[in-house]
Scaffold this motif. Sequence first.
Motif, PDB file in Angstrom:
ATOM      1  N   ARG A   1       0.856  -1.192   0.000  1.00 56.74           N
ATOM      2  CA  ARG A   1       0.000   0.000   0.000  1.00 56.74           C
ATOM      3  C   ARG A   1       0.888   1.236   0.000  1.00 56.74           C
ATOM      4  O   ARG A   1       2.093   1.156   0.266  1.00 56.74           O
ATOM      5  CB  ARG A   1      -0.962   0.004   1.182  1.00 56.74           C
ATOM      6  CG  ARG A   1      -0.361   0.389   2.475  1.00 56.74           C
ATOM      7  CD  ARG A   1      -1.447   0.630   3.526  1.00 56.74           C
ATOM      8  NE  ARG A   1      -0.809   1.080   4.747  1.00 56.74           N
ATOM      9  CZ  ARG A   1      -1.298   1.988   5.557  1.00 56.74           C
ATOM     10  NH1 ARG A   1      -2.450   2.543   5.299  1.00 56.74           N
ATOM     11  NH2 ARG A   1      -0.661   2.348   6.642  1.00 56.74           N
ATOM     12  N   VAL A   2       0.273   2.370  -0.328  1.00 56.78           N
ATOM     13  CA  VAL A   2       0.972   3.656  -0.293  1.00 56.78           C
ATOM     14  C   VAL A   2       0.196   4.474   0.739  1.00 56.78           C
ATOM     15  O   VAL A   2      -0.944   4.874   0.487  1.00 56.78           O
ATOM     16  CB  VAL A   2       0.947   4.347  -1.678  1.00 56.78           C
ATOM     17  CG1 VAL A   2       1.788   5.613  -1.647  1.00 56.78           C
ATOM     18  CG2 VAL A   2       1.420   3.402  -2.776  1.00 56.78           C
ATOM     19  N   ASP A   3       0.793   4.671   1.896  1.00 57.21           N
ATOM     20  CA  ASP A   3       0.066   5.257   3.024  1.00 57.21           C
ATOM     21  C   ASP A   3      -0.448   6.672   2.709  1.00 57.21           C
ATOM     22  O   ASP A   3       0.337   7.596   2.461  1.00 57.21           O
ATOM     23  CB  ASP A   3       1.010   5.289   4.237  1.00 57.21           C
ATOM     24  CG  ASP A   3       0.292   5.747   5.496  1.00 57.21           C
ATOM     25  OD1 ASP A   3      -0.197   6.892   5.529  1.00 57.21           O
ATOM     26  OD2 ASP A   3       0.210   4.952   6.450  1.00 57.21           O
ATOM     27  N   ALA A   4      -1.759   6.804   2.720  1.00 55.06           N
ATOM     28  CA  ALA A   4      -2.386   8.067   2.303  1.00 55.06           C
ATOM     29  C   ALA A   4      -2.008   9.229   3.219  1.00 55.06           C
ATOM     30  O   ALA A   4      -1.742  10.337   2.749  1.00 55.06           O
ATOM     31  CB  ALA A   4      -3.906   7.901   2.264  1.00 55.06           C
ATOM     32  N   GLU A   5      -1.977   8.980   4.515  1.00 54.09           N
ATOM     33  CA  GLU A   5      -1.708  10.096   5.435  1.00 54.09           C
ATOM     34  C   GLU A   5      -0.285  10.640   5.222  1.00 54.09           C
ATOM     35  O   GLU A   5      -0.056  11.850   5.218  1.00 54.09           O
ATOM     36  CB  GLU A   5      -1.900   9.646   6.889  1.00 54.09           C
ATOM     37  CG  GLU A   5      -1.781  10.816   7.849  1.00 54.09           C
ATOM     38  CD  GLU A   5      -2.199  10.474   9.263  1.00 54.09           C
ATOM     39  OE1 GLU A   5      -2.321   9.269   9.582  1.00 54.09           O
ATOM     40  OE2 GLU A   5      -2.390  11.426  10.050  1.00 54.09           O
TER      41      GLU A   5
END
Length: 453
Positions: free
Chosen positions: A367-371
């Motif tokens: 995943r690519v951490d949104a925060e």
Amino acid sequence: MRAYEIIKKKRDGGSLDKEEFQFLIRGYLSGEIPDYQMSAFLMAAFLRGLNEEETVSLTDVMLRTGEVLDLTEMDAPRIDKHSTGGVGDKVSIILAPLVAAAGVAVPMISGRGLGHTGGTLDKLESIPGFRTEMSIIDFRHTLWEGGAAIMGQTDDIAPADRRLYALRDVTATVESIPLIASSIMSKKLAEGLNGLVLDVKVGSGAFMKTMEDAEALASVLTNTGNSFGVRTVAVITDMDEPLGRAVGNALEIKECINVLKGRSDNDLLEVTLTLGAWMLYIADWVQRAVDNPGTEVPRITSVDEVALADKRAELEELIETGKALESFVDFVERQGGNPEIIANPGLLPGASQMKQVQVSKSGYIQRVDAEKVGTASMLLGAGRQRLEDGIDHAAGIMLNRKSGAAVQAGDTVAVLHYNDDGNLSEALRLVGEAFEIGPEPPGPRRMIRKVVL
Ligand code: URA
């Protein structure tokens, strides 16, 4: 009535009635109740919660501190979409002209970005000339003529929310489900809507980090909307990873243009079409009741899946035939923006500098951490830490790869765009950390988690 007694009642877990909310909110706006008492009340409400009846009462009181638009002169059903906020969430900018092209009126009052989340108004203002500040008369006129209008909250719309939100921001009382619900709904219900689709985001980049909280918020929001006669549906969607590939204002406008030209990534298109199909579905639902005068528009309690799929296909066709893009050109022009940006996106603000981010190990992106990406984008100048801060429309981040992609150590996975390198090293660190790499491909990312009627 005394503010002290109301605060004490809430502190001790009691329920407040509408008169008590009225006393507090009106007193606060008139200056009779000071910040320190309102802050104490907000903390009591944060810790003790508000039940659904209290949430509806508070929403009603906040809504009535300002003007409620009467748009009944419009022939078309009036349906809005509102997101609880995320990273790379540019869906409103695509949906307003797209849904208007299907004959539905879309009156949107939108907000600005804060912290790691972006705001529709900031994105639109990266289009040279685009006006998001307008009078209510101009808003009506734009809506009437073009079918879609997006503007910022004015002093006349739910002024109590402006004051309370600013106070919540500095008293650690933002993350409260009933306070968020009454804040959002007091603004949305002022738009004179027949129907509303809420995009409740869940995941690292969202206010709601867990499904449990997202479902609770979705349920309070839909109940509040429906209790005011606005047919409201909430769709809970993934915000663990940024939506689409662009994060940052002008970069996101370029991505919207690509979507409307039929070139899009699946996650962004999936969320856009799902929410848009619901907007058309509710519009039909409302229209059926309007066509039978005397019948009340009932609450939606079950879904005709075939009709919903038809609505999605209608939107896909509007994109394929170029009608959605034409509607976008019209929308930009009506709000004073330069429509040339659509044929020539190079006219949008561009950053003077770019920096690539490479991964240090091989594997699959989990995943690519949104925060982290949202915070990095803010640090590059695309967002603001406080509401009064300025922003750089050209700054932001392009994600070359997203979850599920196979990568080799040294591959470029993102590009940072910036004019000011003051926070560059921190932004680089965050984006580097945002990419989580594992040895196996992750399971498929489920964008639509749940629909709450
Ligand atoms: N958005 C709002 O408008 N209000 C909140 O309280 C949180 C998010």
